[in-house]
Design a protein around this motif. Structure first.
Motif, PDB file in Angstrom:
ATOM      1  N   CYS A 270     -31.583 -43.656  11.312  1.00  0.00           N
ATOM      2  CA  CYS A 270     -31.971 -44.371  10.085  1.00  0.00           C
ATOM      3  C   CYS A 270     -32.883 -45.553  10.417  1.00  0.00           C
ATOM      4  O   CYS A 270     -33.889 -45.795   9.734  1.00  0.00           O
ATOM      5  N   VAL A 275     -35.147 -46.858   7.452  1.00  0.00           N
ATOM      6  CA  VAL A 275     -34.137 -46.965   6.399  1.00  0.00           C
ATOM      7  C   VAL A 275     -33.493 -48.346   6.490  1.00  0.00           C
ATOM      8  O   VAL A 275     -33.202 -48.847   7.570  1.00  0.00           O
ATOM      9  N   ASP A 279     -28.962 -49.205   2.953  1.00  0.00           N
ATOM     10  CA  ASP A 279     -28.947 -47.749   2.723  1.00  0.00           C
ATOM     11  C   ASP A 279     -28.233 -47.024   3.863  1.00  0.00           C
ATOM     12  O   ASP A 279     -27.543 -46.015   3.635  1.00  0.00           O
ATOM     13  N   THR A 280     -28.401 -47.535   5.088  1.00  0.00           N
ATOM     14  CA  THR A 280     -27.708 -46.937   6.234  1.00  0.00           C
ATOM     15  C   THR A 280     -26.199 -47.109   6.081  1.00  0.00           C
ATOM     16  O   THR A 280     -25.415 -46.189   6.370  1.00  0.00           O
ATOM     17  N   LYS A 283     -24.944 -44.543   3.757  1.00  0.00           N
ATOM     18  CA  LYS A 283     -24.867 -43.210   4.371  1.00  0.00           C
ATOM     19  C   LYS A 283     -23.598 -43.081   5.222  1.00  0.00           C
ATOM     20  O   LYS A 283     -22.902 -42.051   5.175  1.00  0.00           O
TER      21      LYS A 283
END
Length: 304
Positions: A270, A275, A279-280, A283
């Motif tokens: 990521c 990223v 957002d990581t 995930k």
């Protein structure tokens, strides 16, 4: 029900209020491998462990280890037993020197527990550090506070191994009480290297057969592995891992390693792709079905 004195015992049903968590004394690590291993041993093998540590009496059940004072400061003791005579035995595991601050903390624990539960409390400090005369007395004004110290370095692993070997050669079956002291061999004195003591202890435990339940066997292996992780080099630790590779604990360690590899791979990928941290985190949270706090901790670890 809970495992706490060598078998299934009654667990205290008294509720403890939640509050702010007390911080450890300055200069002390929040978690020590020895402390963690000994707490596990105390929880699952109390009946066999207490005589080994020189603690008299019989434990009835495990007592709460959290005490909340009026200012809502939560105090965590390492381990408490309610004895059959209604007194409490309070265990503290110290891998460093016992300081004045430690004794002040133990005295506060005793006072709070005694007042809240209307019981007598005796504190035993289990010392795994190489200190000949650990501090056991606190003088304040006209008052004198005392704990009982148990020095594991004063016990000899060679004599323990010799006794178990002689018993086996005479055709006698080893009991759980014979096996529990093996958990302390890495912290004892003796001619064998710590690596040799751990491997020898694991070998004896694995050959114990039906003397131990699967849970007890797994917990014993976990205690010894925790101490191996503390004291051994990577090469020495590798030999210990080889011994437990085919056990339930070995499978868990492999699974844990695979998961950590996946976590690291996701975070690094990521980051390389641009990223964002947020957002990581999302995930990781979705991939492993964990809380956002835990996900952030994982991302922070590999976000280099």
């Amino acid at each position: 029900m809970a495992y706490g004195t060598g078998g299934c015992v009654k667990k205290s049903t008294k509720k403890v209020n939640k509050g702010q968590t007390e911080k450890k004394a300055p200069g002390k690590n929040s978690i020590h491998h020895e402390d963690l291993a000994l707490k596990t041993a105390a929880q699952y093998f109390g009946e066999e462990l207490m005589p080994l540590l020189g603690i008299k009496g019989v434990a009835g059940y495990i007592a709460p280890t959290e005490t909340v004072m009026l200012e809502a400061r939560q105090m965590y003791q390492d381990f408490n037993y309610v004895m059959t005579d209604a007194a409490w035995i309070h265990l503290e595991f110290e891998s460093d020197a016992v300081t004045k601050e430690d004794l002040e903390r133990f005295r506060e624990y005793e006072a709070a527990v005694s007042r809240a539960n209307h019981v007598e409390v005796i504190t035993y400090v289990i010392c795994s550090a190489k200190i000949r005369h650990p501090r056991s007395v606190l003088r304040t004004g006209i008052n004198l506070y005392r704990v009982k110290t148990v020095q594991l370095k004063g016990k000899n692993a060679d004599r323990l191994f010799r006794r178990l070997k002689e018993k086996a050669e005479q055709g006698e079956e080893l009991t759980k009480a014979d096996l529990v002291p093996l958990l302390l061999t890495p912290l004892m004195s003796g001619s064998l290297r710590i690596e040799e003591r751990i491997i020898k202890s694991l070998s004896i435990i694995q050959k114990a057969g039906k003397v131990l339940t699967e849970l007890e066997l797994n917990k014993m292996q976990a205690v010894l592995y925790t101490l191996a992780d503390k004291f051994l080099t990577e090469t020495e630790l590798g030999r210990v891992k080889e011994m437990i590779a085919m056990t339930k604990l070995g499978e868990m360690l492999v699974g844990d390693g695979i998961r950590k590899g996946i976590e690291k791979g996701i975070v690094e990928t990521c980051r390389e792709l641009g990223v964002s941290f947020e957002d990581t985190t999302e995930k990781i949270k979705q991939r492993f079905c964990i809380s956002e706090t835990d996900a952030r901790e994982i991302v922070r670890k590999y976000w280099l």
